[in-house]
Design an enzyme around this catalytic site. Structure first.
Site, PDB file in Angstrom:
ATOM      1  N   HIS A  59       0.821  -1.212   0.000  1.00 25.75           N
ATOM      2  CA  HIS A  59       0.000   0.000   0.000  1.00 25.75           C
ATOM      3  C   HIS A  59       0.849   1.254   0.000  1.00 25.75           C
ATOM      4  O   HIS A  59       2.042   1.223   0.306  1.00 25.75           O
ATOM      5  CB  HIS A  59      -0.925   0.013   1.226  1.00 25.75           C
ATOM      6  CG  HIS A  59      -0.194   0.000   2.533  1.00 25.75           C
ATOM      7  ND1 HIS A  59       0.078  -1.161   3.222  1.00 25.75           N
ATOM      8  CD2 HIS A  59       0.353   0.993   3.280  1.00 25.75           C
ATOM      9  CE1 HIS A  59       0.732  -0.870   4.342  1.00 25.75           C
ATOM     10  NE2 HIS A  59       0.922   0.421   4.396  1.00 25.75           N
ATOM     11  N   THR A  60       0.213   2.338  -0.331  1.00 21.13           N
ATOM     12  CA  THR A  60       0.853   3.649  -0.202  1.00 21.13           C
ATOM     13  C   THR A  60      -0.222   4.721  -0.108  1.00 21.13           C
ATOM     14  O   THR A  60      -1.383   4.482  -0.470  1.00 21.13           O
ATOM     15  CB  THR A  60       1.767   3.968  -1.405  1.00 21.13           C
ATOM     16  OG1 THR A  60       2.498   5.176  -1.123  1.00 21.13           O
ATOM     17  CG2 THR A  60       0.973   4.173  -2.696  1.00 21.13           C
TER      18      THR A  60
END
Lengths: 158, 112
Positions: free
Chosen positions: A69-70
């Site tokens: 994720h980011t």
């Protein structure tokens, strides 16, 4: 939060081809691009940001599951997708096992609560072994979506 | 001597108990001779499981109960409390250098 609130139906990948961490992150990001959830000009930067996050510690949380994720300013709501790899991908997971089930999340920088609620939902649902096993055995996006819908309707344990 | 400790801690991490601090918590717990459970509103998580901790969905400002048993229960709870409620100098970096929890987090109910 339910899977339907963040999983982009058109970006789900039932049979991931990638065999490395970077490839699988690219494959899932490309699926978000094709589904229209992210823009072409942001693709490379999103992949870079997700890989940078992986350098801080693998998001392979064990039991064959990873949550790469980011945060990214190009999205105005949490977008995510699911991919299944029958062969498994080496991900430097906490338990050292390859991952077969990936949930890739891109969230707006100012909405950490949504990211946390998505992680909560994924972790809570995947603690159910039946759900986890069925998802890993899914061969089509239809199978995956049906399982996610059943989980959203509380058809699995927790 | 085996200890049994319970303490309430408010999540001070701005983004809540997300993946990175959950992973740090698991690694920390493994260093102590203690069994630790973390609970929120009656939902209990095993502090050795990242998935279990993430499933709590603990947001900033929410109250968690730490319950530890074992020879190093006290140290384990001190360390986890500091990790969940980092002071101005950030989260703890090593078990040998334990920042003391702030008074308002130190609502210990039972010791020994």
């Amino acid at each position: 939060m339910k899977f339907a609130d963040f999983v982009s139906k058109d970006a789900v990948v039932a049979q991931l081809q990638a065999v490395t961490k970077e490839e699988v992150i690219s494959e899932l990001t490309d699926a978000l691009l094709k589904a229209g959830d992210i823009k072409a000009e942001d693709r490379d930067d999103i992949i870079r940001a997700i890989m940078k996050r992986e350098e801080l510690g693998s998001t392979g949380i064990g039991r064959g599951i990873a949550v790469p994720h980011t945060k990214h300013p190009s999205v105005d709501k949490l977008v995510g997708t699911v991919g299944v790899s029958a062969a498994g991908v080496e991900f430097s997971s906490l338990d050292g096992e390859p991952v077969q089930l990936l949930f890739l999340l891109v969230s707006p920088p100012d909405r950490p609560g949504d990211h946390l609620r998505a992680l909560e939902n994924i972790s809570r649902q995947l603690r159910d072994e039946t759900f986890c096993r069925f998802l890993k055995q899914s061969k089509s996006t239809g199978d995956i979506m049906q399982l996610l819908e059943e989980a959203d309707a509380n058809h699995f344990g927790s | 001597m085996t200890q049994s400790i319970t303490r309430l801690v408010t999540v001070g991490i701005p983004e809540g108990l997300h993946l990175r601090p959950a992973g740090e918590l698991v690694s920390a717990v493994e260093r102590f001779r203690a069994q630790v459970a973390v609970s929120k509103n009656g939902q209990v998580a095993d502090a050795r499981s990242v998935m279990s901790l993430l499933a709590l969905g603990a947001q900033h400002g929410e109250l968690l109960e730490l319950r530890a048993e074992g020879d190093e229960a006290d140290q384990a709870v001190d360390f986890i409390a500091a990790l969940l409620s980092p002071g101005p100098n950030g989260p703890p970096s090593g078990a040998g250098d334990l920042p003391m929890p702030l008074d308002h987090n130190d609502s210990r109910k039972a010791a020994r």
